[in-house]
Design a protein around this motif. Structure first.
Motif, PDB file in Angstrom:
ATOM      1  N   ASP A  31      13.773 -21.722 -13.634  1.00  0.00           N
ATOM      2  CA  ASP A  31      12.926 -22.461 -14.624  1.00  0.00           C
ATOM      3  C   ASP A  31      12.593 -21.723 -15.737  1.00  0.00           C
ATOM      4  O   ASP A  31      11.222 -21.869 -16.307  1.00  0.00           O
ATOM      5  N   ASN A  32      13.344 -20.718 -16.138  1.00  0.00           N
ATOM      6  CA  ASN A  32      13.058 -19.617 -17.497  1.00  0.00           C
ATOM      7  C   ASN A  32      11.670 -19.033 -17.181  1.00  0.00           C
ATOM      8  O   ASN A  32      11.163 -18.746 -18.252  1.00  0.00           O
ATOM      9  N   LYS A  33      11.281 -19.003 -15.837  1.00  0.00           N
ATOM     10  CA  LYS A  33      10.051 -17.950 -15.858  1.00  0.00           C
ATOM     11  C   LYS A  33      10.198 -16.597 -15.461  1.00  0.00           C
ATOM     12  O   LYS A  33      11.230 -16.226 -14.868  1.00  0.00           O
ATOM     13  N   ARG A  34       9.427 -15.894 -16.428  1.00  0.00           N
ATOM     14  CA  ARG A  34       9.898 -14.423 -16.133  1.00  0.00           C
ATOM     15  C   ARG A  34       9.092 -13.723 -15.288  1.00  0.00           C
ATOM     16  O   ARG A  34       7.761 -14.051 -15.407  1.00  0.00           O
ATOM     17  N   LYS A  35       9.306 -13.023 -14.141  1.00  0.00           N
ATOM     18  CA  LYS A  35       8.199 -12.639 -13.079  1.00  0.00           C
ATOM     19  C   LYS A  35       8.534 -11.002 -13.183  1.00  0.00           C
ATOM     20  O   LYS A  35       9.832 -10.394 -13.118  1.00  0.00           O
ATOM     21  N   SER A  36       7.624 -10.271 -13.217  1.00  0.00           N
ATOM     22  CA  SER A  36       7.841  -8.650 -12.877  1.00  0.00           C
ATOM     23  C   SER A  36       8.203  -8.197 -11.628  1.00  0.00           C
ATOM     24  O   SER A  36       8.105  -8.851 -10.706  1.00  0.00           O
ATOM     25  N   ILE A  37       9.418  -7.342 -11.620  1.00  0.00           N
ATOM     26  CA  ILE A  37       9.824  -6.861 -10.473  1.00  0.00           C
ATOM     27  C   ILE A  37       9.642  -5.355 -10.218  1.00  0.00           C
ATOM     28  O   ILE A  37       9.458  -4.740  -9.243  1.00  0.00           O
ATOM     29  N   THR A  52       5.506  -0.654  -8.490  1.00  0.00           N
ATOM     30  CA  THR A  52       6.279  -1.702  -7.540  1.00  0.00           C
ATOM     31  C   THR A  52       5.407  -2.777  -7.099  1.00  0.00           C
ATOM     32  O   THR A  52       4.098  -2.311  -6.993  1.00  0.00           O
ATOM     33  N   PHE A  53       5.872  -3.880  -6.685  1.00  0.00           N
ATOM     34  CA  PHE A  53       5.208  -4.810  -6.223  1.00  0.00           C
ATOM     35  C   PHE A  53       5.474  -5.325  -4.822  1.00  0.00           C
ATOM     36  O   PHE A  53       6.432  -5.524  -4.322  1.00  0.00           O
ATOM     37  N   ASP A  54       4.264  -5.632  -4.077  1.00  0.00           N
ATOM     38  CA  ASP A  54       4.602  -6.008  -2.722  1.00  0.00           C
ATOM     39  C   ASP A  54       4.670  -7.618  -2.492  1.00  0.00           C
ATOM     40  O   ASP A  54       4.765  -8.301  -3.696  1.00  0.00           O
ATOM     41  N   ALA A  55       4.669  -7.872  -1.341  1.00  0.00           N
ATOM     42  CA  ALA A  55       4.887  -9.474  -1.120  1.00  0.00           C
ATOM     43  C   ALA A  55       3.621 -10.392  -1.828  1.00  0.00           C
ATOM     44  O   ALA A  55       3.683 -11.501  -2.276  1.00  0.00           O
ATOM     45  N   ASP A  56       2.323  -9.435  -1.830  1.00  0.00           N
ATOM     46  CA  ASP A  56       1.214 -10.416  -2.373  1.00  0.00           C
ATOM     47  C   ASP A  56       1.042 -10.095  -3.705  1.00  0.00           C
ATOM     48  O   ASP A  56       0.102 -10.260  -4.534  1.00  0.00           O
ATOM     49  N   LYS A  57       2.085  -9.549  -4.493  1.00  0.00           N
ATOM     50  CA  LYS A  57       2.017  -9.286  -5.922  1.00  0.00           C
ATOM     51  C   LYS A  57       1.138  -7.943  -6.278  1.00  0.00           C
ATOM     52  O   LYS A  57       0.793  -7.988  -7.211  1.00  0.00           O
ATOM     53  N   LYS A  58       0.896  -7.221  -5.349  1.00  0.00           N
ATOM     54  CA  LYS A  58      -0.143  -6.135  -5.674  1.00  0.00           C
ATOM     55  C   LYS A  58       0.743  -4.948  -5.867  1.00  0.00           C
ATOM     56  O   LYS A  58       1.673  -4.675  -5.325  1.00  0.00           O
ATOM     57  N   GLU A  59       0.049  -4.266  -7.208  1.00  0.00           N
ATOM     58  CA  GLU A  59       0.983  -3.139  -7.901  1.00  0.00           C
ATOM     59  C   GLU A  59       0.773  -1.823  -7.100  1.00  0.00           C
ATOM     60  O   GLU A  59      -0.605  -1.457  -6.884  1.00  0.00           O
ATOM     61  N   ASP A  66      10.815  11.889 -14.554  1.00  0.00           N
ATOM     62  CA  ASP A  66      11.837  11.466 -15.232  1.00  0.00           C
ATOM     63  C   ASP A  66      12.379  10.132 -15.138  1.00  0.00           C
ATOM     64  O   ASP A  66      11.958   9.631 -14.428  1.00  0.00           O
ATOM     65  N   LEU A  67      13.107   9.520 -16.211  1.00  0.00           N
ATOM     66  CA  LEU A  67      13.588   8.173 -16.023  1.00  0.00           C
ATOM     67  C   LEU A  67      14.435   7.936 -14.736  1.00  0.00           C
ATOM     68  O   LEU A  67      14.395   6.997 -14.219  1.00  0.00           O
ATOM     69  N   GLU A  68      15.199   8.728 -14.574  1.00  0.00           N
ATOM     70  CA  GLU A  68      16.062   8.753 -13.213  1.00  0.00           C
ATOM     71  C   GLU A  68      15.501   8.698 -11.976  1.00  0.00           C
ATOM     72  O   GLU A  68      15.885   8.168 -11.181  1.00  0.00           O
ATOM     73  N   ASP A  69      14.225   9.001 -12.019  1.00  0.00           N
ATOM     74  CA  ASP A  69      13.320   8.970 -10.706  1.00  0.00           C
ATOM     75  C   ASP A  69      13.081   7.778 -10.406  1.00  0.00           C
ATOM     76  O   ASP A  69      12.848   7.507  -9.087  1.00  0.00           O
ATOM     77  N   ILE A  70      13.129   6.653 -11.160  1.00  0.00           N
ATOM     78  CA  ILE A  70      13.126   5.275 -10.738  1.00  0.00           C
ATOM     79  C   ILE A  70      14.207   4.838  -9.609  1.00  0.00           C
ATOM     80  O   ILE A  70      13.775   3.958  -8.669  1.00  0.00           O
ATOM     81  N   TYR A  71      15.088   5.399  -9.760  1.00  0.00           N
ATOM     82  CA  TYR A  71      16.304   5.216  -8.495  1.00  0.00           C
ATOM     83  C   TYR A  71      15.645   5.404  -7.021  1.00  0.00           C
ATOM     84  O   TYR A  71      16.174   4.657  -6.377  1.00  0.00           O
ATOM     85  N   ALA A  72      14.706   6.135  -6.780  1.00  0.00           N
ATOM     86  CA  ALA A  72      14.127   6.409  -5.652  1.00  0.00           C
ATOM     87  C   ALA A  72      13.123   5.024  -5.188  1.00  0.00           C
ATOM     88  O   ALA A  72      13.336   4.932  -4.009  1.00  0.00           O
ATOM     89  N   PHE A  73      13.124   4.283  -6.155  1.00  0.00           N
ATOM     90  CA  PHE A  73      12.483   2.900  -5.437  1.00  0.00           C
ATOM     91  C   PHE A  73      13.495   1.814  -5.589  1.00  0.00           C
ATOM     92  O   PHE A  73      12.913   0.765  -5.603  1.00  0.00           O
ATOM     93  N   ALA A  74      14.685   1.958  -5.806  1.00  0.00           N
ATOM     94  CA  ALA A  74      15.608   0.702  -5.799  1.00  0.00           C
ATOM     95  C   ALA A  74      15.611   0.094  -4.834  1.00  0.00           C
ATOM     96  O   ALA A  74      15.215  -1.264  -4.923  1.00  0.00           O
ATOM     97  N   ASP A  75      15.086   0.322  -3.434  1.00  0.00           N
ATOM     98  CA  ASP A  75      15.262  -0.561  -2.477  1.00  0.00           C
ATOM     99  C   ASP A  75      13.992  -1.292  -2.432  1.00  0.00           C
ATOM    100  O   ASP A  75      13.953  -2.472  -2.287  1.00  0.00           O
ATOM    101  N   ILE A  76      12.886  -0.780  -3.052  1.00  0.00           N
ATOM    102  CA  ILE A  76      11.538  -1.558  -2.839  1.00  0.00           C
ATOM    103  C   ILE A  76      12.002  -2.633  -3.932  1.00  0.00           C
ATOM    104  O   ILE A  76      11.382  -3.858  -3.799  1.00  0.00           O
ATOM    105  N   ILE A  77      12.382  -2.128  -5.155  1.00  0.00           N
ATOM    106  CA  ILE A  77      12.476  -3.100  -6.369  1.00  0.00           C
ATOM    107  C   ILE A  77      13.722  -4.507  -5.990  1.00  0.00           C
ATOM    108  O   ILE A  77      13.488  -5.490  -6.228  1.00  0.00           O
ATOM    109  N   ARG A  78      14.847  -3.966  -5.077  1.00  0.00           N
ATOM    110  CA  ARG A  78      15.564  -4.966  -4.852  1.00  0.00           C
ATOM    111  C   ARG A  78      14.775  -5.802  -3.664  1.00  0.00           C
ATOM    112  O   ARG A  78      15.207  -7.090  -3.763  1.00  0.00           O
ATOM    113  N   ALA A  79      14.085  -5.453  -2.997  1.00  0.00           N
ATOM    114  CA  ALA A  79      13.272  -6.201  -1.903  1.00  0.00           C
ATOM    115  C   ALA A  79      12.439  -7.226  -2.805  1.00  0.00           C
ATOM    116  O   ALA A  79      12.300  -8.344  -2.445  1.00  0.00           O
TER     117      ALA A  79
END
Length: 86
Positions: A31-37, A52-59, A66-79
């Motif tokens: 529906d063209n809604k943007r949601k933060s991941i 990062t956000f949990d199931a309750d949208k709590k950040e 470094d920018l490369e450090d975000i890859y450590a959170f890939a699994d959380i972002i994918r979830a």
């Protein structure tokens, strides 16, 4: 024309990388809604964070150096993406 030093070129690349990452971390869902991941916090030069956000949208903010450090959170972002697609 201003003189471009290696430092200023590096800063421009960093700014461009920040913008591209911020755009990539906003996933377009139905529906063209943007949601933060995930959210990037570059407010202070001394410490950056990825949010990062949990199931309750709590950040939860995680410090990164470094920018490369975000890859450590890939699994959380994918979830988060999977939960938004459901």
């Amino acid at each position: 024309m201003p003189h471009l030093t290696r430092a200023s070129l590096a800063e421009r690349r960093t700014q461009r990388a920040r913008k591209e990452l911020a755009e990539q971390l906003t996933e377009e869902i139905t529906d063209n809604k943007r949601k933060s991941i995930a959210r990037l916090h570059f407010n202070a030069k001394s410490q950056w964070y990825v949010g990062t956000f949990d199931a309750d949208k709590k950040e939860t903010r995680h410090p990164i150096n470094d920018l490369e450090d975000i890859y450590a959170f890939a699994d959380i972002i994918r979830a988060t993406v999977r939960s938004l697609e459901a």
